[in-house]
Design an enzyme around this catalytic site. Structure first.
Site, PDB file in Angstrom:
ATOM      1  N   ASP A  67       0.766  -1.204  -0.041  1.00  0.00           N
ATOM      2  CA  ASP A  67      -0.038  -0.011  -0.121  1.00  0.00           C
ATOM      3  C   ASP A  67       0.795   1.357   0.094  1.00  0.00           C
ATOM      4  OD1 ASP A  67       1.148  -0.222   2.588  1.00  0.00           O
ATOM      5  OD2 ASP A  67      -1.253  -0.957   3.510  1.00  0.00           O
ATOM      6  N   ASN A 136      -7.139  -3.267  14.537  1.00  0.00           N
ATOM      7  CA  ASN A 136      -8.542  -3.608  13.907  1.00  0.00           C
ATOM      8  C   ASN A 136      -8.654  -4.730  12.987  1.00  0.00           C
ATOM      9  OD1 ASN A 136      -7.677  -2.484  11.774  1.00  0.00           O
ATOM     10  ND2 ASN A 136      -8.895  -0.868  11.611  1.00  0.00           N
ATOM     11  N   HIS A 138      -6.912  -5.292  10.444  1.00  0.00           N
ATOM     12  CA  HIS A 138      -6.637  -5.006   8.962  1.00  0.00           C
ATOM     13  C   HIS A 138      -5.356  -5.658   8.320  1.00  0.00           C
ATOM     14  CE1 HIS A 138      -4.710  -0.633   9.492  1.00  0.00           C
ATOM     15  NE2 HIS A 138      -3.782  -1.560   9.237  1.00  0.00           N
ATOM     16  N   GLU A 143      -9.543  -2.189   5.729  1.00  0.00           N
ATOM     17  CA  GLU A 143     -10.335  -1.753   6.938  1.00  0.00           C
ATOM     18  C   GLU A 143     -11.510  -2.636   6.910  1.00  0.00           C
ATOM     19  OE1 GLU A 143      -8.424  -0.399   8.622  1.00  0.00           O
ATOM     20  OE2 GLU A 143      -7.763   1.593   7.968  1.00  0.00           O
TER      21      GLU A 143
HETATM   22  C1  GLP Z   1      -0.411   0.010   8.507  1.00  0.00           C
HETATM   23  C2  GLP Z   1      -0.114  -0.592   7.324  1.00  0.00           C
HETATM   24  C3  GLP Z   1      -0.278  -2.231   7.565  1.00  0.00           C
HETATM   25  C4  GLP Z   1       0.357  -2.674   8.810  1.00  0.00           C
HETATM   26  C5  GLP Z   1      -0.298  -2.034   9.973  1.00  0.00           C
HETATM   27  C6  GLP Z   1       0.227  -2.552  11.210  1.00  0.00           C
HETATM   28  O1  GLP Z   1      -1.635   0.492   8.585  1.00  0.00           O
HETATM   29  N1  GLP Z   1      -0.810  -0.430   6.126  1.00  0.00           N
HETATM   30  O2  GLP Z   1       0.362  -2.770   6.499  1.00  0.00           O
HETATM   31  O3  GLP Z   1       0.319  -4.207   8.876  1.00  0.00           O
HETATM   32  O4  GLP Z   1       0.072  -0.512   9.582  1.00  0.00           O
HETATM   33  O5  GLP Z   1       1.444  -1.658  11.532  1.00  0.00           O
HETATM   34  P1  GLP Z   1       2.428  -1.682  12.565  1.00  0.00           P
HETATM   35  O6  GLP Z   1       3.325  -2.735  12.336  1.00  0.00           O
HETATM   36  O7  GLP Z   1       3.246  -0.523  12.900  1.00  0.00           O
HETATM   37  O8  GLP Z   1       1.724  -2.096  13.810  1.00  0.00           O
END
Ligand code: GLP
Length: 250
Positions: A67, A136, A138, A143
């Site tokens: 993304d 959440n 995702h 989402e």
């Molecule tokens: C973001 C990314 C995800 C990632 C998530 C968790 O929103 N788009 O791909 O898995 O955050 O992030 P973190 O690893 O910082 O907890």
């Protein structure tokens, strides 16, 4: 789903890096799906170490990131492109032309999502997709309530995601409200999935992903239907799972 519980975030990262490294050694032309966020950082650093030790060659590897934020260009320090260069790509011998990240400032975002899907197809599909998980549930930026049939698309970020990701920005106001993300279908089409999670704040999402019903309210639960998923956790992220320490902790 195969679940590996490790005793620390460091061991989680080393485990993930070893799986990715073995795949790259087996298939030098591997098509690798990559994630951002804090979770995979140390995995990238482990891979850099292996490259520096002459163990890995990335010259034929192709990458596709999950993304990118809408509205941030490559030079923005908050963009995922910037993150990937700074934390990984600048330190390995990857061919810059084989790096793919959605272009967040494309004039026509819908066209960009189609272009991205086509590029994945043209590369032969994703062999191994690395994922983190949001609190959440995702994956990518898919989402809660997103349709499981979506390919790469433009998403509106969830309130909780904006809150969670504000830590990477100077203020909450700076967090973009939209992103381009691979869809659940894009992720499900990859041949192998490796999902990483560390920390107590991910424990509930991890529990629901593994034991819960398959439900669009917890997007990662769809991975129960994927034929080849390895989940690698530290013990905090695994704290709501039932397991025997002797067998599972590495
Ligand atoms: C973001 C990314 C995800 C990632 C998530 C968790 O929103 N788009 O791909 O898995 O955050 O992030 P973190 O690893 O910082 O907890």
């Amino acid at each position: 789903m195969k679940v590996i519980v490790t005793k620390s975030k460091e061991m989680m990262s080393i485990n993930a890096a070893h799986i990715l490294a073995s795949k790259i050694m087996e298939y030098p032309h591997l098509v690798l799906g990559l994630a951002t966020g804090s979770t995979p950082l140390c995995t990238y650093h482990e891979l850099i170490k292996m490259y520096n030790n002459g163990i890995l060659d990335f010259s034929r590897v192709t990458t596709f990131n999950l993304d990118e934020y809408v509205g941030l260009d490559d030079s923005s320090p908050y963009s995922y492109r910037f993150y990937m260069q700074k934390e990984f790509f600048d330190y390995i011998n990857i061919n810059q032309k084989k790096i793919n990240i959605p272009y967040g400032i494309a004039e026509d975002l819908t066209e960009e999502t189609k272009r991205y899907e086509k590029a994945i197809k043209k590369a032969g599909g994703i062999d191994v997709q690395l994922l983190g998980i949001g609190r959440n549930g995702h994956i990518g930026f898919n989402e809660p309530k997103s349709n499981f049939e979506t390919l790469t698309h433009v998403v509106e970020l969830d309130k909780q995601t904006i809150e969670d990701n504000a830590r990477f920005f100077d203020s909450r106001q700076q967090v973009p409200r939209k992103a381009i993300s691979m869809g659940i279908k894009t992720i499900m089409n990859s041949r192998k999935v490796i999902l990483l999670a560390s920390g107590e704040n991910k424990a509930e999402a991890v529990k629901k992903m593994i034991y819960g019903k398959i439900d669009p309210n917890l997007q990662a639960s769809v991975l129960q239907l994927h034929p080849d998923v390895t989940v690698i956790l530290d013990k905090e992220a695994a704290s709501q799972l039932k397991y025997t320490e002797e067998n599972w902790i590495i």
